[in-house]
Design a protein around this motif. Structure first.
Motif, mmCIF file in Angstrom:
data_model
loop_
_atom_site.group_PDB
_atom_site.id
_atom_site.type_symbol
_atom_site.label_atom_id
_atom_site.label_comp_id
_atom_site.label_asym_id
_atom_site.label_seq_id
_atom_site.Cartn_x
_atom_site.Cartn_y
_atom_site.Cartn_z
ATOM 1 N N SER A 2 0.824 -1.223 0.041
ATOM 2 C CA SER A 2 0.074 0.005 0.151
ATOM 3 C C SER A 2 0.643 1.282 -0.009
ATOM 4 N N ALA A 3 0.381 2.330 -0.449
ATOM 5 C CA ALA A 3 0.921 3.443 -0.408
ATOM 6 C C ALA A 3 1.426 3.897 0.744
ATOM 7 N N ALA A 4 0.501 3.814 1.860
ATOM 8 C CA ALA A 4 0.815 4.005 3.383
ATOM 9 C C ALA A 4 2.208 3.534 3.793
ATOM 10 N N ARG A 5 2.183 2.075 3.535
ATOM 11 C CA ARG A 5 3.062 1.197 3.840
ATOM 12 C C ARG A 5 4.433 1.663 3.274
ATOM 13 N N GLU A 6 4.300 2.096 2.129
ATOM 14 C CA GLU A 6 5.617 2.755 1.379
ATOM 15 C C GLU A 6 5.893 3.868 2.176
ATOM 16 N N LEU A 7 5.160 4.646 2.411
ATOM 17 C CA LEU A 7 5.589 5.859 2.886
ATOM 18 C C LEU A 7 6.116 5.728 4.368
ATOM 19 N N LEU A 8 5.615 4.868 4.980
ATOM 20 C CA LEU A 8 6.290 4.459 6.574
ATOM 21 C C LEU A 8 7.627 3.783 6.243
ATOM 22 N N ASP A 9 7.579 2.910 5.428
ATOM 23 C CA ASP A 9 8.967 2.111 5.292
ATOM 24 C C ASP A 9 10.020 3.176 4.778
ATOM 25 N N ALA A 10 9.765 4.189 3.935
ATOM 26 C CA ALA A 10 10.601 5.011 3.446
ATOM 27 C C ALA A 10 11.155 5.988 4.420
ATOM 28 N N GLY A 126 -3.061 11.415 10.117
ATOM 29 C CA GLY A 126 -2.389 10.671 9.478
ATOM 30 C C GLY A 126 -0.837 11.002 9.440
ATOM 31 N N GLU A 127 -0.646 12.586 9.471
ATOM 32 C CA GLU A 127 0.941 12.782 9.484
ATOM 33 C C GLU A 127 1.434 12.676 10.863
ATOM 34 N N GLY A 183 -5.569 8.873 5.638
ATOM 35 C CA GLY A 183 -4.964 10.400 5.314
ATOM 36 C C GLY A 183 -4.918 10.499 3.835
ATOM 37 N N LEU A 184 -3.878 9.665 3.325
ATOM 38 C CA LEU A 184 -3.551 9.782 1.873
ATOM 39 C C LEU A 184 -4.842 9.640 0.991
ATOM 40 N N ASP A 185 -5.884 8.851 1.156
ATOM 41 C CA ASP A 185 -6.990 8.550 0.282
ATOM 42 C C ASP A 185 -7.740 10.043 0.341
ATOM 43 N N ALA A 186 -7.913 10.646 1.707
ATOM 44 C CA ALA A 186 -8.709 11.761 1.963
ATOM 45 C C ALA A 186 -7.959 13.034 1.367
ATOM 46 N N LEU A 189 -3.225 14.065 3.960
ATOM 47 C CA LEU A 189 -1.672 13.730 4.486
ATOM 48 C C LEU A 189 -0.841 14.622 3.508
ATOM 49 N N ASP A 190 -0.100 15.251 4.072
ATOM 50 C CA ASP A 190 1.081 15.912 3.328
ATOM 51 C C ASP A 190 2.276 15.013 3.558
ATOM 52 N N ARG A 191 2.758 14.473 2.283
ATOM 53 C CA ARG A 191 3.874 13.560 2.523
ATOM 54 C C ARG A 191 5.143 14.248 3.314
#
Length: 216
Positions: A2-10, A126-127, A183-186, A189-191
């Motif tokens: 998922s995009a969320a998992r990728e963001l957390l891992d990064a 989300g942030e 947060g990403l879907d809504a 959440l600003d990366r």
């Protein structure tokens, strides 16, 4: 993935190289820190834990959806459980009620909960989940090393180590991933902001430990 998992891992990968900047945990792990440091940790945490508990409830109240509310409320329950484990640590470190009341918190130690309170009011849920989840890994690693050092070099029993044992066990991050993905879907959440909050959170975490290392 998922995009969320990728963001957390990064974000974890970006911040992981800073873990070695904690100057107190290795001293405790090796038995070279003065015993007085445990009283200071307990006294500082008696200010931090209730503050973090309030910050988490503030975040839960700001959330629109049940998953996010449950996530932050669950973390708040964990802070309440941690607070109950502080008293045995304080007692074992020789910190009685009078000494606790007389203790003057250090600014470098209290910067972390102050920033957390700021995030609770200003960042999107989300942030904050990104910042918290990233920091939990480092915090848990420190706690595990400290608990081992306390037993091996300072003769502390299980009750005194329970506060650190509690946080040393890694938390599953599925709930955090769900909050981040929401947060990403809504689009709330600003990366870049999430990365910034995580970096600052880790900086304040390190400031806590290194302030105590400087005073030891």
């Amino acid at each position: 993935m998922s995009a969320a998992r990728e963001l957390l891992d990064a974000v974890r990968a970006e911040l992981a190289p800073r873990d070695a900047e904690n100057r107190l945990a290795p001293l405790i792990a090796g038995g070279t820190a003065p015993r007085s440091v445990f009283a200071a940790i307990a006294a500082e945490e008696m200010h931090i834990v209730p503050s973090d508990w309030r910050s988490l409830h503030t975040l839960a109240a700001r959330c629109d959806g049940p998953p996010a509310r449950s996530y932050f409320s669950g973390l708040a329950s964990g802070e309440e459980a941690a607070l109950a484990r502080l008293a045995p640590l304080a007692a074992a470190a020789g910190l009685d009620d009078a000494a606790t009341r007389a203790y003057e918190p250090r600014a470098g130690c209290q910067a972390y909960p102050a920033y957390f309170a700021w995030l609770a009011l200003n960042a999107s849920p989300g942030e904050v989940a990104v910042a918290l989840t990233t920091n939990f890994g480092a915090w848990g690693t420190y706690c595990a090393a400290i608990a081992r050092g306390m037993r091996e070099h300072y003769g502390f029993g299980d009750d005194a180590c329970a506060f650190f044992d509690f946080f040393a066990t890694p938390l599953p991050d599925d709930d955090a991933v769900a909050v981040v993905q929401a947060g990403l879907d809504a689009g709330t959440l600003d990366r870049d902001a999430a990365r910034r909050y995580a970096r600052l959170f880790q900086s304040y975490e390190l400031m806590f430990w290194n302030t105590l290392a400087d005073a030891a």
